[in-house]
Design an enzyme around this catalytic site. Structure first.
Site, PDB file in Angstrom:
ATOM      1  CE  LYS A 175      -2.517   5.680  -5.749  1.00 24.87           C
ATOM      2  NZ  LYS A 175      -1.191   6.344  -5.860  1.00 24.87           N
ATOM      3  CE  LYS A 232       4.089  -3.330  -5.634  1.00 29.78           C
ATOM      4  NZ  LYS A 232       4.097  -2.135  -6.521  1.00 29.78           N
ATOM      5  CE  LYS A 265       6.748   3.360  -2.072  1.00 27.39           C
ATOM      6  NZ  LYS A 265       6.295   2.679  -3.312  1.00 27.39           N
TER       7      LYS A 265
END
Length: 324
Positions: free
Chosen positions: A105, A188, A191
């Site tokens: 990140k 993956k 969300k």
């Protein structure tokens, strides 16, 4: 054995959250399951959207069958943030800088815009776990490193200050622990993906949207239906979804199909059937906000009753608290 787990409201919950987490939470009558709204603040965010996603996530947890009194908001139990600081005083900079998610990140955003909370949030995650004396931690594969750090911090704290924390063990579901993106089965189903992402099935997607996404799922060109995650990740993901929704085994289910179209149609039907009762209960909760608030208050009260004595023990162990 006490189990604890949280879901960060960083996006609208997906089929992967339902199959890989919420169904397991619902089967546990004694666990502590929370919306990790404090974790959502480690990256730039909009306050109104965070509030909306926090509420939606909590209601989906309840709609999926997690019992009232087992669901709460992390921010409504102050012991999480308080213990996190004690664990920051236990962890080293070297340990935290090795966390893969921090590296990934921070590389995307650049060092100057990286928030300190992103660096220290593994300590908050460790506090989430250690407060409740959890012996098992149900997580996806991308959280293994954080659970290992939690174990290391618990062992170190106990060695330096006395036995306060239970050292937890990681637990992963054998199937549907990592549901892949339908458009890119090497990734993956996240969300955090854009709301319009066609490879991500959301828990609140209508049946029409679910069918459209599943029917567009990436497969391959050889036309053979078999479970082979390495050579055929797209087809294997569809078989795993079907197995997770119906209770079968992917390899055995593959023998019943001679075309990708028939497989996709059955997967779509199974996913719609799995999500339908959850969506119905969610609609009922939306219509009864007082019941939602009551359930979350009950969960927060139960969580505080369990967490606060352990926080007090940790504070006393390091020399904090009342002085005679």
């Amino acid at each position: 054995m006490t189990t604890v787990s949280g879901i960060t409201p960083s996006g609208r919950l997906t089929l992967g959250n339902h199959l890989g987490a919420l169904r397991r939470f619902a089967d546990d009558p004694e666990g502590f399951y929370f919306v990790a709204d404090l974790h959502a603040m480690t990256m730039p965010h909009d306050g109104s959207r965070l509030r909306e996603l926090t509420r939606e996530t909590a209601m989906l947890m309840l709609a999926a069958g997690v019992r009232p009194g087992r669901v709460f908001l992390q921010s409504e139990v102050p012991a999480h943030a308080q213990l996190a600081y004690l664990l920051e005083c236990t962890a080293s900079v070297g340990e935290l800088s090795r966390m893969i998610q921090f590296k990934e990140k921070s590389a995307r955003t650049g060092d100057r815009s990286v928030r300190a909370s992103l660096f220290t949030y593994p300590c908050l995650m460790a506090a989430d776990i250690l407060l409740y004396g959890a012996r098992t931690v149900p997580v996806g594969g991308d959280q293994d490193q954080h659970v290992e750090l939690t174990r290391d911090l618990a062992v170190r704290f106990n060695r330096e200050h006395g036995e306060v924390f239970v050292v937890p063990e990681l637990h992963r579901a054998a199937l549907a622990a990592r549901v892949a993106d339908l458009a890119d089965p090497t990734r993956k189903m996240s969300k955090s993906a854009p709301d319009a992402a066609m490879g991500v099935v959301r828990m609140l997607d209508t049946p029409e949207v679910v069918r459209r996404k599943v029917m567009r799922a990436v497969t391959d060109t050889d036309g053979t239906v078999r479970h082979d995650p390495v050579a055929k990740p797209g087809v294997s993901n569809l078989l795993e979804l079907l197995a997770a929704c119906t209770g079968g085994e992917p390899a055995a289910l593959a023998a019943g199909y001679t075309s990708y179209g028939a497989l996709k149609a059955d997967v779509a039907d199974a996913v719609v059937a799995s999500l339908e009762p959850v969506q119905q209960r969610y609609a009922a909760l939306v219509a009864d906000p007082a019941a939602v608030r009551e359930a979350l208050d009950l969960g927060a009260c139960r969580a505080r009753d369990r967490a606060e004595p352990r926080l007090a023990a940790a504070m006393a162990a390091v020399g904090l608290g009342h002085v005679a």
